[in-house]
Design a protein around this motif. Sequence first.
Motif, PDB file in Angstrom:
ATOM      1  N   CYS A   1      32.863  -5.092   4.723  1.00 39.92           N
ATOM      2  CA  CYS A   1      31.297  -4.889   5.266  1.00 39.92           C
ATOM      3  C   CYS A   1      30.289  -4.930   4.202  1.00 39.92           C
ATOM      4  CB  CYS A   1      31.006  -3.390   5.710  1.00 39.92           C
ATOM      5  SG  CYS A   1      30.984  -2.347   4.309  1.00 39.92           S
ATOM      6  N   ARG A   2      30.909  -5.384   2.838  1.00 35.92           N
ATOM      7  CA  ARG A   2      30.071  -5.477   1.646  1.00 35.92           C
ATOM      8  C   ARG A   2      28.870  -4.632   1.478  1.00 35.92           C
ATOM      9  NH1 ARG A   2      30.853 -10.485  -0.484  1.00 35.92           N
ATOM     10  NH2 ARG A   2      28.795 -10.522  -1.261  1.00 35.92           N
ATOM     11  N   LEU A   3      28.724  -3.678   1.865  1.00 38.75           N
ATOM     12  CA  LEU A   3      27.964  -2.549   1.672  1.00 38.75           C
ATOM     13  C   LEU A   3      27.969  -2.185   0.183  1.00 38.75           C
ATOM     14  CD1 LEU A   3      25.517  -0.895   2.990  1.00 38.75           C
ATOM     15  CD2 LEU A   3      27.234   0.913   3.312  1.00 38.75           C
ATOM     16  N   CYS A   4      29.122  -2.369  -0.483  1.00 37.63           N
ATOM     17  CA  CYS A   4      29.361  -1.774  -1.823  1.00 37.63           C
ATOM     18  C   CYS A   4      28.639  -2.853  -2.872  1.00 37.63           C
ATOM     19  CB  CYS A   4      30.718  -1.606  -2.077  1.00 37.63           C
ATOM     20  SG  CYS A   4      31.864  -3.081  -1.832  1.00 37.63           S
ATOM     21  N   VAL A   5      28.293  -3.842  -2.269  1.00 32.92           N
ATOM     22  CA  VAL A   5      27.618  -5.001  -2.998  1.00 32.92           C
ATOM     23  C   VAL A   5      26.232  -4.887  -2.690  1.00 32.92           C
ATOM     24  CG1 VAL A   5      27.477  -7.676  -3.427  1.00 32.92           C
ATOM     25  CG2 VAL A   5      29.899  -6.586  -2.575  1.00 32.92           C
ATOM     26  N   GLY A   6      25.912  -4.531  -1.429  1.00 32.66           N
ATOM     27  CA  GLY A   6      24.703  -4.479  -1.172  1.00 32.66           C
ATOM     28  C   GLY A   6      23.775  -3.383  -1.763  1.00 32.66           C
ATOM     29  N   VAL A   7      24.394  -2.321  -2.409  1.00 35.22           N
ATOM     30  CA  VAL A   7      23.884  -1.185  -2.985  1.00 35.22           C
ATOM     31  C   VAL A   7      23.828  -1.327  -4.496  1.00 35.22           C
ATOM     32  CG1 VAL A   7      24.313   0.501  -1.300  1.00 35.22           C
ATOM     33  CG2 VAL A   7      26.319   0.283  -3.036  1.00 35.22           C
ATOM     34  N   CYS A   8      24.613  -2.393  -4.845  1.00 39.27           N
ATOM     35  CA  CYS A   8      24.969  -2.403  -6.409  1.00 39.27           C
ATOM     36  C   CYS A   8      23.631  -3.121  -7.044  1.00 39.27           C
ATOM     37  CB  CYS A   8      26.196  -3.412  -6.436  1.00 39.27           C
ATOM     38  SG  CYS A   8      26.293  -3.667  -8.462  1.00 39.27           S
ATOM     39  N   PRO A   9      23.172  -2.272  -8.050  1.00 38.28           N
ATOM     40  CA  PRO A   9      21.745  -2.858  -8.585  1.00 38.28           C
ATOM     41  C   PRO A   9      22.105  -3.962  -9.562  1.00 38.28           C
ATOM     42  CG  PRO A   9      22.566  -0.767  -9.710  1.00 38.28           C
ATOM     43  CD  PRO A   9      23.464  -1.176  -8.556  1.00 38.28           C
ATOM     44  N   THR A  10      23.401  -4.407  -9.918  1.00 39.91           N
ATOM     45  CA  THR A  10      23.352  -5.553 -10.693  1.00 39.91           C
ATOM     46  C   THR A  10      24.165  -6.785 -10.036  1.00 39.91           C
ATOM     47  OG1 THR A  10      25.480  -4.669 -11.523  1.00 39.91           O
ATOM     48  CG2 THR A  10      23.713  -4.380 -12.963  1.00 39.91           C
ATOM     49  N   GLY A  11      24.372  -6.410  -8.528  1.00 49.94           N
ATOM     50  CA  GLY A  11      24.999  -7.353  -7.682  1.00 49.94           C
ATOM     51  C   GLY A  11      26.508  -7.571  -7.916  1.00 49.94           C
ATOM     52  N   VAL A  12      27.326  -6.731  -8.348  1.00 52.49           N
ATOM     53  CA  VAL A  12      28.634  -6.756  -8.666  1.00 52.49           C
ATOM     54  C   VAL A  12      29.286  -6.504  -7.574  1.00 52.49           C
ATOM     55  CG1 VAL A  12      30.351  -5.721  -9.659  1.00 52.49           C
ATOM     56  CG2 VAL A  12      28.567  -6.359 -11.093  1.00 52.49           C
ATOM     57  N   ASP A  13      30.545  -7.204  -7.315  1.00 53.23           N
ATOM     58  CA  ASP A  13      31.450  -6.753  -6.138  1.00 53.23           C
ATOM     59  C   ASP A  13      32.614  -6.226  -6.766  1.00 53.23           C
ATOM     60  OD1 ASP A  13      33.405  -6.671  -4.246  1.00 53.23           O
ATOM     61  OD2 ASP A  13      32.755  -8.660  -3.354  1.00 53.23           O
ATOM     62  N   ILE A  14      32.644  -4.828  -6.838  1.00 58.82           N
ATOM     63  CA  ILE A  14      33.526  -3.880  -7.786  1.00 58.82           C
ATOM     64  C   ILE A  14      35.058  -4.281  -6.927  1.00 58.82           C
ATOM     65  CG2 ILE A  14      33.537  -2.094  -6.194  1.00 58.82           C
ATOM     66  CD1 ILE A  14      33.743  -1.798  -9.680  1.00 58.82           C
ATOM     67  N   ARG A  15      35.126  -4.952  -5.910  1.00 57.74           N
ATOM     68  CA  ARG A  15      36.740  -5.351  -5.330  1.00 57.74           C
ATOM     69  C   ARG A  15      37.082  -6.492  -6.188  1.00 57.74           C
ATOM     70  NH1 ARG A  15      35.023  -6.810   0.690  1.00 57.74           N
ATOM     71  NH2 ARG A  15      33.702  -7.777  -0.547  1.00 57.74           N
ATOM     72  N   GLU A  16      36.329  -7.229  -6.800  1.00 61.04           N
ATOM     73  CA  GLU A  16      36.984  -8.259  -7.643  1.00 61.04           C
ATOM     74  C   GLU A  16      37.403  -7.628  -9.154  1.00 61.04           C
ATOM     75  OE1 GLU A  16      37.314 -10.843  -6.425  1.00 61.04           O
ATOM     76  OE2 GLU A  16      36.257 -10.140  -4.558  1.00 61.04           O
ATOM     77  N   GLY A  17      37.477  -6.331  -9.212  1.00 55.09           N
ATOM     78  CA  GLY A  17      37.777  -5.765 -10.634  1.00 55.09           C
ATOM     79  C   GLY A  17      36.586  -5.226 -11.517  1.00 55.09           C
ATOM     80  N   MET A  18      37.003  -4.616 -12.491  1.00 55.73           N
ATOM     81  CA  MET A  18      36.032  -4.150 -13.457  1.00 55.73           C
ATOM     82  C   MET A  18      35.257  -5.451 -14.013  1.00 55.73           C
ATOM     83  SD  MET A  18      34.291  -1.823 -14.381  1.00 55.73           S
ATOM     84  CE  MET A  18      33.156  -1.460 -15.890  1.00 55.73           C
ATOM     85  N   GLN A  19      33.870  -5.277 -14.144  1.00 57.54           N
ATOM     86  CA  GLN A  19      33.220  -6.472 -14.468  1.00 57.54           C
ATOM     87  C   GLN A  19      31.967  -6.167 -15.568  1.00 57.54           C
ATOM     88  OE1 GLN A  19      31.855  -8.773 -10.938  1.00 57.54           O
ATOM     89  NE2 GLN A  19      33.564  -7.429  -9.919  1.00 57.54           N
ATOM     90  N   GLU A  20      31.682  -7.123 -16.363  1.00 54.86           N
ATOM     91  CA  GLU A  20      30.579  -6.661 -17.367  1.00 54.86           C
ATOM     92  C   GLU A  20      29.517  -6.276 -16.734  1.00 54.86           C
ATOM     93  OE1 GLU A  20      28.290  -9.357 -20.523  1.00 54.86           O
ATOM     94  OE2 GLU A  20      30.269 -10.337 -20.001  1.00 54.86           O
ATOM     95  N   GLY A  21      28.900  -6.603 -15.756  1.00 51.56           N
ATOM     96  CA  GLY A  21      27.559  -6.198 -14.891  1.00 51.56           C
ATOM     97  C   GLY A  21      27.632  -4.966 -14.391  1.00 51.56           C
TER      98      GLY A  21
END
Length: 466
Positions: free
Chosen positions: A264-284
Amino acid sequence: MSEREQEPVEQMYKDAVHWHVNTGGETIHAKRMPGRFRSYKWYASVLWVLYLLTPYMRWDGHQAILFNIPERQFHLFSITLWPQDIWMLSLVLILLAMTLFGVTAVAGRVWCGYFCFQTVWTDWFTWIEDKIEGNPVQRRKLDEAPWSARKLRLKLLKHAIWLLMAVITGITFAAYFTDAFELWQRYLTLDAPPVAWVVLAAFVFGTYVFAGFMREQVCFWLCPYARIQSVMVDKDTVLPTYDEMRGEPRGKAKDKGNGDCIDCRLCVGVCPTGVDIREGMQEGCITCGMCIDACNSVMDKLDRPRGLIRYASRKEMAGEVLPPLFRRPRVITYCTIFLLAVSGIVYGMTHIPPIELSIVHERQPLYIQMSNGDIQNRYTVKALNKTPATLHMQVSLSGATGLAIVDGGQEIVLEPGKMIPAHLFLVAHPGALTAKKVTVNFVLESVESPHIRMEYESVFMAPGGR
Ligand code: SF4
Ligand code: SF4
């Protein structure tokens, strides 16, 4: 349950087209959702409300926290620190650094996600934006719409409130360096000194641009901490993590064989840095936990267990047991340095001398011989009164034989915060001296507060002494 929590899953799919990873080319409009970590974020921002209120607090007749640069004093409630006590500031910086490193080693960028002024101010600014212009979808529509009376009214209102907040932020910062009430008066009557206007202008610009426009892109592009965090986290660090085993393959809930992630990409929609956490830990990722709240709300609607995204370490995800904190060398090291710094600060705070004293023996000339044959030496007393009251100091000698203070019993008056040099003369009959160079011990004792007593060792020189 709020309106947004009752939002059907289909609506999330519909909104998902508006949510994508932002790489800095546009303003991020993160969706705001209620939840456990959202509440933690609000609680943590109370710290910054204290920052805004503290300059107006009074203590012992002065501003509770005041960096008085012209008089070189730092007032911290009933404690006054002087440049001589600056070593404690180094310990405070070490303590803050160890706290940051320790917390990052245990739970990642908790500072960034919950306490950093950049993310907290951005959160306040976007809350106002949300209240005035609506949710992210409505905001984007408003941005794309042609100018109208409504759009102008909403934009003017939002920017006026943002600017007001930026001005309050700037004045608050300046108020830590001078009397807060007087400063407000001087700003309002346009009588503030140039440096106060420069500070205000810098803060208004920084707050308005960073919190209003750049938002978490500041974390992504400008903050050095994001770059060095990777050396502080390890396999034991607990971070917001997507449970891939459980979530994949992602897809529609009704399709058999899919994992728990319905994409549903809600996790991306709420992310203040626009990160998709499903792609793993990221710098952002600033580890704010907003994606956890979002995904939990989706799982609740689907009647599936929460925690598809959750705080977990890489070890836990690999099925290993997370070692206790006291078995982790990195955490032990940070805690040890932290405790040493705290001990040093506590020692320093409880042992600040009320007077900073030095007594200099004059070397030009080393002594003078009086007409009656007595030897006289001259001394310069430099005493800084670090208490808030005037002190009358009685000067005497301890353990000296054959020596006397000229005008014995004289008082030295020490004004608070001032160091005015005073002169003292010692005299001795040559026959009464045991050596040509004698050690003398000066004692200064306060008439009003006998517990304020300082000793200082110097020398008395007679002809032939060196
Ligand atoms: S992880 Fe959760 S919130 Fe993110 S897309 Fe999958 S189901 Fe939706
Ligand atoms: S990925 Fe999750 S925890 Fe990381 S910044 Fe985005 S919302 Fe916050």
